[in-house]
Enzyme design. Structure first.
Site, short mmCIF file in Angstrom:
data_model
loop_
_atom_site.label_atom_id
_atom_site.label_comp_id
_atom_site.label_asym_id
_atom_site.label_seq_id
_atom_site.Cartn_x
_atom_site.Cartn_y
_atom_site.Cartn_z
N LYS A 165 65.56 0.42 -85.14
CA LYS A 165 66.51 1.39 -84.55
C LYS A 165 67.68 0.69 -83.89
O LYS A 165 68.76 1.23 -83.80
CB LYS A 165 65.80 2.16 -83.43
CG LYS A 165 64.98 3.32 -83.84
CD LYS A 165 64.66 4.14 -82.58
CE LYS A 165 63.22 4.56 -82.53
NZ LYS A 165 62.42 4.03 -81.46
N LYS B 146 62.14 -6.46 -90.15
CA LYS B 146 61.68 -5.08 -89.96
C LYS B 146 62.87 -4.12 -89.84
O LYS B 146 63.88 -4.48 -89.24
CB LYS B 146 60.86 -5.05 -88.67
CG LYS B 146 60.12 -3.78 -88.38
CD LYS B 146 59.52 -3.82 -86.99
CE LYS B 146 60.58 -3.62 -85.93
NZ LYS B 146 60.09 -3.41 -84.57
N LYS C 175 63.21 -8.85 -77.24
CA LYS C 175 64.22 -8.08 -76.47
C LYS C 175 64.92 -8.98 -75.46
O LYS C 175 66.12 -8.85 -75.21
CB LYS C 175 63.57 -6.88 -75.78
CG LYS C 175 63.03 -5.83 -76.75
CD LYS C 175 63.92 -4.59 -76.80
CE LYS C 175 63.65 -3.70 -78.00
NZ LYS C 175 62.60 -2.74 -77.81
P1 TYM Z 1 59.26 2.82 -81.27
O1 TYM Z 1 60.01 3.94 -80.66
O2 TYM Z 1 59.93 1.51 -81.42
O3 TYM Z 1 58.76 3.22 -82.71
C1 TYM Z 1 58.07 4.42 -82.94
C2 TYM Z 1 56.98 4.21 -83.98
O4 TYM Z 1 57.53 3.76 -85.21
C3 TYM Z 1 56.86 2.58 -85.64
N1 TYM Z 1 57.83 1.73 -86.35
C4 TYM Z 1 57.72 1.34 -87.63
N2 TYM Z 1 56.76 1.57 -88.55
C5 TYM Z 1 56.95 1.02 -89.78
N3 TYM Z 1 58.03 0.30 -90.12
C6 TYM Z 1 59.02 0.04 -89.22
N4 TYM Z 1 60.09 -0.67 -89.56
C7 TYM Z 1 58.88 0.58 -87.90
N5 TYM Z 1 59.64 0.53 -86.79
C8 TYM Z 1 58.98 1.23 -85.85
C9 TYM Z 1 56.35 1.93 -84.37
O5 TYM Z 1 55.28 1.06 -84.61
C10 TYM Z 1 55.95 3.14 -83.55
O6 TYM Z 1 54.66 3.58 -83.91
N6 TYM Z 1 56.19 1.15 -77.74
C11 TYM Z 1 56.40 2.21 -78.69
C12 TYM Z 1 56.52 3.58 -78.04
C13 TYM Z 1 55.38 3.98 -77.17
C14 TYM Z 1 54.10 4.39 -77.61
C15 TYM Z 1 53.37 4.73 -76.43
C16 TYM Z 1 53.51 4.49 -78.87
C17 TYM Z 1 55.40 4.07 -75.80
N7 TYM Z 1 54.19 4.53 -75.36
C18 TYM Z 1 52.04 5.16 -76.50
C19 TYM Z 1 52.17 4.92 -78.92
C20 TYM Z 1 51.48 5.25 -77.74
C21 TYM Z 1 57.68 1.92 -79.44
O7 TYM Z 1 58.49 1.16 -79.04
O8 TYM Z 1 57.85 2.65 -80.53
#
Ligand code: TYM
Length: 327
Positions: A195, A192, A110
């Protein structure tokens, strides 16, 4: 077991988020006590438009509900509405080594992507994530592979805290699915699916129209050769599409290879597009429904907030007491 997970409201929720994380939540929900949050505070660390944030938050909640999260069984809430998350973030920061924060891949990526906005929140992001998880005495955190490092950080923070202030936190475990843990970009299948990718053709959102789904799948990058076979090293494009097909159709990949033997990429992609259009219909329908009835969404979130607050308030008292703060 207590299960906690969350998705950021930045960008659009895509099939990678669904297959890597959200889909797993639904199966955990049957036998466990689950808490699912829209982690809006995390999303403030990258440039965003405040006037669009609420809509994005609600869209994530609709996705949770459409995927099958039942608000009668699980708690669904917005992170910023339970102030203990931000409070615990500060308390945990005193047991978090800065050197470890600087090592985090997501921080480095980032910081590279937004060189003009390397804010302290971006660096401290994993502390807030640890706060989310530890506040609820979480046992299991279902996430995609990209969050494994943050989960390790959460465990480190919890251990550091326990060593210094007593046995206050449970040490949580990540649950990362064996397939779907890393869905790749449709346009660059060695990267990957993300979003924040500038090219919307690289991902399929859960709310894409049938026309968009068809267009994106038909233009997805495939590899040289003709055979529909799973070989992520040599054929990352077709292997990624096979993984997506397999998870949405609940069919093992080797059976799909047989099913599409002798068929060309175009035929396979048309089939996959039809499958996705069918499987994602529920998301489009629920969005329409909630557009007419925003009140019920607010009620669900209100209930969720109240339930989360009760747990968070109780835990915070214990945490503060262990640190010698007056409660
Ligand atoms: P975020 O919002 O980027 O993504 C949400 C979830 O989707 C998964 N993910 C993927 N899985 C498979 N293939 C992909 N291309 C892919 N892109 C994203 C992520 O691994 C995630 O599980 N830091 C976290 C949000 C968060 C969180 C938490 C998660 C904040 N606090 C506490 C669990 C527990 C995040 O950025 O997710």
């Amino acid at each position: 077991m207590r299960v906690f997970s969350g998705i950021q409201p930045s960008g659009k929720i895509h099939i990678g988020n669904y297959l890597g994380s959200l889909m797993q939540w639904v199966s955990f929900q049957e036998k466990n006590e689950c808490i699912f949050s829209v982690v809006d505070l995390h999303s403030l660390t990258v440039p965003y438009n405040p006037s669009l944030l609420e809509e994005k938050i609600f869209e994530k909640v609709i996705a949770y509900l459409a995927a099958g999260i039942n608000p009668k069984k699980s708690i669904i809430f917005i992170q910023s509405q339970v102030k203990e998350h931000a409070e615990l973030n500060w308390l945990l920061s005193v047991v978090t080594p800065v050197s470890e924060l600087k090592r985090m891949t997501q921080y480095k990526e980032k910081a590279k992507k937004y060189p003009k906005n390397i804010n302290a929140g971006l660096l401290n992001y994993p502390i807030l994530m640890a706060a989310d998880i530890l506040l609820y005495d979480t046992d299991v955190v279902p996430v995609g592979e990209d969050q494994a490092q943050h989960l390790e950080m959460t465990r480190l923070i919890a251990r550091n805290f326990n060593k210094r202030f007593g046995n206050v936190f449970k040490i949580p475990k990540a649950f990362i699915p064996k397939t779907g843990e890393k869905i790749m970009s449709l346009t660059e299948p060695t990267k990957k699916m993300s979003k924040s990718d500038k090219n919307p053709k690289s991902y399929i959102t859960l709310f894409d129209s049938p026309e968009e789904i068809k267009k994106k799948i038909m233009s997805a990058q495939t590899d040289s050769g003709l055979k529909i076979e799973y070989n992520p090293k040599l054929k990352p494009g077709i292997s990624n599409l096979l993984t997506i097909y397999s998870l949405f159709s609940e069919t093992p990949i080797n059976r799909l290879e047989k099913k599409f033997e002798g068929k060309n990429y175009k035929f396979f992609k048309e089939n996959l597009a039809d499958l996705l259009i069918e499987k994602l219909a529920i998301f489009r329908e629920e969005k329409k429904k909630f557009k007419k009835d925003g009140g019920s969404l607010k009620r669900i979130l209100d209930e969720g907030r109240k339930k989360a607050q009760v747990i968070a308030f109780k835990k915070m008292k214990k945490i503060k007491k262990s640190m010698g703060l007056t409660i």
